[in-house]
Structures are given as structure tokens and as C-alpha cells.
Scaffold this active site. Structure first.
Site, PDB file in Angstrom:
ATOM      1  N   CYS B  39       8.459  -4.412 -11.997  1.00  0.00           N
ATOM      2  CA  CYS B  39       7.418  -3.737 -11.215  1.00  0.00           C
ATOM      3  C   CYS B  39       6.927  -2.473 -11.916  1.00  0.00           C
ATOM      4  CB  CYS B  39       7.924  -3.347  -9.842  1.00  0.00           C
ATOM      5  SG  CYS B  39       8.580  -4.728  -8.926  1.00  0.00           S
ATOM      6  N   CYS B 108       6.022   5.346  -4.860  1.00  0.00           N
ATOM      7  CA  CYS B 108       6.860   6.152  -5.763  1.00  0.00           C
ATOM      8  C   CYS B 108       7.685   7.165  -4.976  1.00  0.00           C
ATOM      9  CB  CYS B 108       5.995   6.878  -6.792  1.00  0.00           C
ATOM     10  SG  CYS B 108       5.197   5.742  -7.934  1.00  0.00           S
TER      11      CYS B 108
END
Lengths: 391, 135
Positions: B39, B108
Site C-alpha cells: 500500500c 496516514c
């Protein structure tokens, strides 16, 4: 120092091009369709530009249709054929630019068949697959000539022969390859090619579609009889003149200068541990665009590298779509089979006529430094083996 | 004025340029590893704990600007916190400290908080097994 290594995105307009263009904005401003002297002057300039572009690809002037750029040229070729033929199947590749990719998606929704052909690990089209998929109902084959991400230059003649053997029509997106790779539409037999001015130090907003005489396409919108009835709208004379001038300035000498800078950069960056070049090797300019470098640095992420280099005034782009609107990795790098673990560590560096060797050396030094710094932050140094998220 | 959805805040870039507490703690009391290289982001968080307080913290991140700066700011935030305080942190706390992230980058901040939770979980597991050994 500011170093622009994103010339595949767009280029600086050559001052000589801008100078030439200015004349056709402020002095020779007539409508090229008008009958009076103002119009005739503009018409002459437009037709000179048309001839100049035609000469570059060994076409006839009446086969050059000026457009607003590469995206419109691709749309005109693909949708133009679909509108003319009403039904049928189209073939394309897995490494197309969005201008072709999304046009194919749109015509698919309108009921046309679309088949994407695979490429090999360097990005070259699988010609056997092309042969197999070609049947009587294929109305168009559209393949990118010089790939915008990894620089692969397809064999135009070989593809053209296969397509014509089965009686179909070939369009090639030459937006990146035009003037960088010799193109001869007569020798190769290609039916349509897309070109754009802003990739070769001309202004944005102008391009062209070569349409072989006898190929019937419908216009995408309606208006006057401009551009042989294929593209209505008052002609962009200044843009066309500038585009032609920019194409003339892309001489063999300039191309070889660009290649030597690109070659130096690639050789230097491949010295970095765990780095690799995506796409064909750099030696043969007929197999890889001379201005393109696409390099993966393992164990780091491309967007981070882009921003680090940005701080040093160096502009590159990522192969990982992390920096753009979606988080999906590049469809081109996926198509050539690059491991998804390392796909994210990819950056593209593309050269233009205004880069210098001094800039290239500076960029190489900073890229090496930044890769090293990011690897210090990364938990991976020499392999992904210590990857363990179970703990 | 509408903020450019793809532009990073000054705070994010500050932490990206000069990440705080970067590195590895060899004798960490708790380690949190999250993410996936496929990813494009992986975060390792190391904590040292004394008397229930996080006395030292370091991170290693493979990822984009947002991933690196989220890790960096998180380490600043949790240093000196008790385990219970740290455990209560959410992605919104991280986002607030970073002056926001673009919607495509929100994950994130989630990743940073997940790394922290895992590190705390690891710390507790180690402590429990230590206790059992001492019995």
C-alpha cells in the site's frame, strides 16, 4: 539552483517561439477565414504552419487538423471514428494516457466493445495478442507511441502492418514522441496520430491530429467548416504558428543533447544500491524516448522523494499515484509487472531543451542524498524481509 | 478561500523536513508495527516506558510526506504521557496538531495512532509475561 525535470508534463515555451507567436496576436490578428487582406495574411501563416507540421511526419498538409492539444486529438480520433462507424470494437493497450483510457471507457459505456492488449515487462505491445484480437468488427486500434511514464516507443510500422492486414484503422498517441522519434506516416502507414505543442517548448492549448486522406471521422462539435470540417471553431493562428516553430526547433542536435543528459542521469542513479530503471534500456532512441528516465528506488516512497527534491528546487514527478488524486499505483508500472512493494518508490525525470549538464549533475547529487536520507527514516534498508506487522 | 486539497500544511512540511525522534530503540519496552509495503506505507513505533510514563519514543516510516510527518508529530505528542493518556489519543488529535491533511491522506494519521495502540498493546503483553515469570 532550479532544475525542471518534468518536461513530460509540460515544457518551457522557447523565447523564440513566444516572440514568433506574439506577432500573430498583436499584428496579424485577422480571422483566417475572412476574405480581406487581414484574413488572407492569417490564412497564409496558418497554412505555412500546417505544411511545416506535415513535413515533420511526411504527411500532406491537408491531413493535418489543428486542435486544442493532445487530449482533444485523442478524443477526435477515437470518438470521431465511433461516431462515423456507429458500432464495433476498439483495441487499445494497458499503458495508455488517461486521454485515451477514459475516452475508451466513455465509448464502452455507449455500447462499443473495448479490449485492452497486454504489454511485456519493457512496455512493448504484445503483437500476437493484437493479431488474435483483430477481427472484422474492429473499427479502430489506438496505441500510445511513446509512453509518457516509462518512455517505451512502440514499433509503429509493425503494428500498422498487422492492423492493416486485418483491414482496420490505426491511431497512435504521439504526444510524447512527436519530434523526439522520427515519424513517417507514409512509410509506416499509420492512419491517425495525435500531437501536442506544449510538450516540445510550444504553448499550451494547441495540438494537431494527423488524419490520413480517406479516413472518415465525425467532428466532436458543430460550427463552421474549419479544419476540413473535422474541427470547427475560428483557427488558433498564433498557436498553430508557435507549434510549428517549436517543432522546427527540435533538431537532431537538440535531441542528442537531451539524450546525453538523460543517459548520464540514468547511469549515475543506477549506481545507487537497490535502484532499477523501468522501461526499455537507454541505448536505442527508437525504443525509448530520449528524454525519459523512470527509476525505482526500493524502500522509499516516491512522493517523499519528490517533496525533498522540491526543497532543493528540483522538479520531478512520481510513478506512484500517491502524489496525485488517487492512491492507486501507476497503471503503467502495474502493467509491466513491477512488484507492488517497490512500485511506490518510483520517480520520473524528463528532460527538455533548456536543461544543462550542470543542472543534471546537481540533480544527480541531490537525488542520491535524498534517497539516502529517506532510507534512514525507512524501517527497510536492504530488503523488505524485516516486514512484520503481526507483533 | 478553498484550501488546495493536495497541498500540505506548513506544519506537515516542517515535520517532514526535520522529523523528530526518528530511528530505532533497540531495547524498546513496546513496538508497534503497522501498514503494508504494497500500500506504500509502513510505520514502526518504539516506546520506552518507566513508571507507566513514556520516557522515550522513536519511529521508522516507509511512506509519503503525510505518513512521515504523522509519525513525527505523534512521537512529540506522546513523549512524557502516561500509558493511559497516550491510549486515549485519536487520529483527530494528530490531525489537529498537523493543521489538517487532505482527505486522501487521512489514513496516514490513522496509521500513526494504530502504531501507537499496537506499541502499547505490546508493552502490556511484555509486562504481563514478565509478571508471570516473576510469580
Amino acid at each position: 539552483m532550479r532544475v525542471y525535470l518534468d518536461n513530460a508534463a509540460t515544457t518551457r515555451v522557447d523565447p523564440a517561439v513566444a516572440e514568433e507567436m506574439k506577432k500573430y496576436l498583436t499584428d496579424i490578428y485577422g480571422n483566417a477565414s475572412s476574405l480581406h487582406a487581414f484574413g488572407r495574411e492569417a490564412r497564409e501563416a496558418l497554412e505555412r504552419a500546417r505544411e511545416s507540421i506535415a513535413k515533420k511526419i511526411n504527411a500532406n498538409a491537408n491531413e493535418i487538423v489543428f486542435t486544442s492539444g493532445g487530449t482533444e486529438s485523442d478524443n477526435l480520433a477515437i470518438q470521431g471514428i465511433c461516431l462515423a462507424k456507429k458500432k464495433g470494437k476498439l483495441l487499445t493497450s494497458t499503458i495508455e494516457h488517461p486521454a485515451v483510457n477514459n475516452t475508451m471507457l466513455a465509448v464502452k459505456e455507449r455500447g462499443f466493445g473495448v479490449v485492452k492488449l497486454a504489454v511485456d515487462s519493457e512496455g512493448f505491445l504484445n503483437l500476437d495478442a493484437l493479431q488474435d484480437e483483430l477481427s472484422g468488427d474492429v473499427i479502430l486500434v489506438s496505441i500510445i507511441h511513446g509512453n509518457n511514464e516509462i518512455g517505451t516507443v512502440q514499433d509503429m510500422k509493425a503494428i500498422s502492418e498487422i492492423v492493416h492486414d486485418k483491414g482496420s484503422i490505426l491511431h497512435m498517441d504521439c504526444v510524447q514522441s512527436f519530434t523526439k522519434v522520427p515519424i513517417d506516416v507514409k512509410k509506416t502507414g499509420v492512419d491517425m496520430i495525435s500531437m501536442a505543442s506544449h510538450k516540445i517548448h510550444g504553448p499550451k492549448g494547441v495540438g494537431a491530429l494527423f488524419v490520413r486522406e480517406g479516413i472518415e471521422i465525425e467532428p466532436l462539435f458543430y460550427g463552421g467548416p474549419h479544419e476540413f470540417g473535422k474541427r470547427p471553431g475560428t483557427e488558433n493562428v498564433a498557436g498553430a504558428v508557435a507549434f510549428a516553430k517549436a517543432a522546427e526547433l527540435m533538431t537532431a542536435n537538440e535531441i542528442s543533447k537531451i539524450k546525453s543528459m538523460r543517459d548520464y542521469l540514468v547511469r549515475e542513479l543506477l549506481e545507487v544500491e537497490d535502484s532499477l530503471l523501468n522501461g526499455p534500456g537507454i541505448d536505442n532512441p527508437n525504443r525509448r524516448l530520449v528524454n525519459n528516465a523512470n527509476i525505482t528506488f526500493k524502500y522509499i516512497e516516491g512522493e517523499s522523494l519528490l517533496y525533498k527534491l522540491d526543497d532543493y528546487g528540483i522538479a520531478v514527478s512520481t510513478g506512484s499515484a500517491c502524489s496525485s488524486r488517487s492512491l492507486k499505483p501507476s497503471h503503467v508500472l502495474s502493467a509491466i509487472g513491477l512488484d507492488h512493494k517497490i512500485i511506490h518508490g518510483t520517480v520520473r525525470m524528463t528532460f527538455g531543451r533548456f536543461n544543462s549538464m550542470e543542472e543534471t549533475k546537481y540533480a544527480v547529487e541531490k537525488i542520491k542524498l535524498c534517497v539516502d536520507e529517506l532510507r534512514q527514516i525507512s524501517p527497510f534498508k536492504h530488503s523488505f524481509d524485516n516486514y512484520d506487522v503481526k507483533g | 478561500m478553498k484550501m488546495d486539497a493536495f497541498r500540505y500544511s506548513k506544519k506537515v512540511l516542517e515535520h517532514f523536513r526535520n522529523p523528530h525522534n526518528m530511528g530505532e530503540i533497540k531495547d524498546a519496552d513496546g513496538i508497534g508495527r503497522v501498514g503494508n509495503p504494497v500500500c506504500g506505507d509502513v510505520m514502526y513505533l518504539y516506546i520506552k516506558v518507566k513508571d507507566n510514563v513514556i520516557t522515550d519514543v522513536k519511529f521508522q516510516t516507509f511512506g509519503c510526506v503525510a505518513a512521515i510527518s504523522s509519525s513525527s508529530i505523534l512521537t512529540d505528542m506522546i513523549k512524557g504521557m502516561t500509558i493511559e493518556e497516550a491510549e486515549k489519543l485519536t487520529k483527530d488529535d494528530v490531525l489537529k496538531k498537523l493543521d489538517g491533511l487532505a482527505p486522501v491522506k487521512l489514513h496516514c494519521s490513522v496509521l500513526a495512532v494504530e502504531a501507537l495502540r499496537k506499541a502499547i498493546g505490546d508493552y502490556r503483553k511484555r509486562k504481563n509475561s514478565e509478571r508471570q515469570r516473576n510469580c
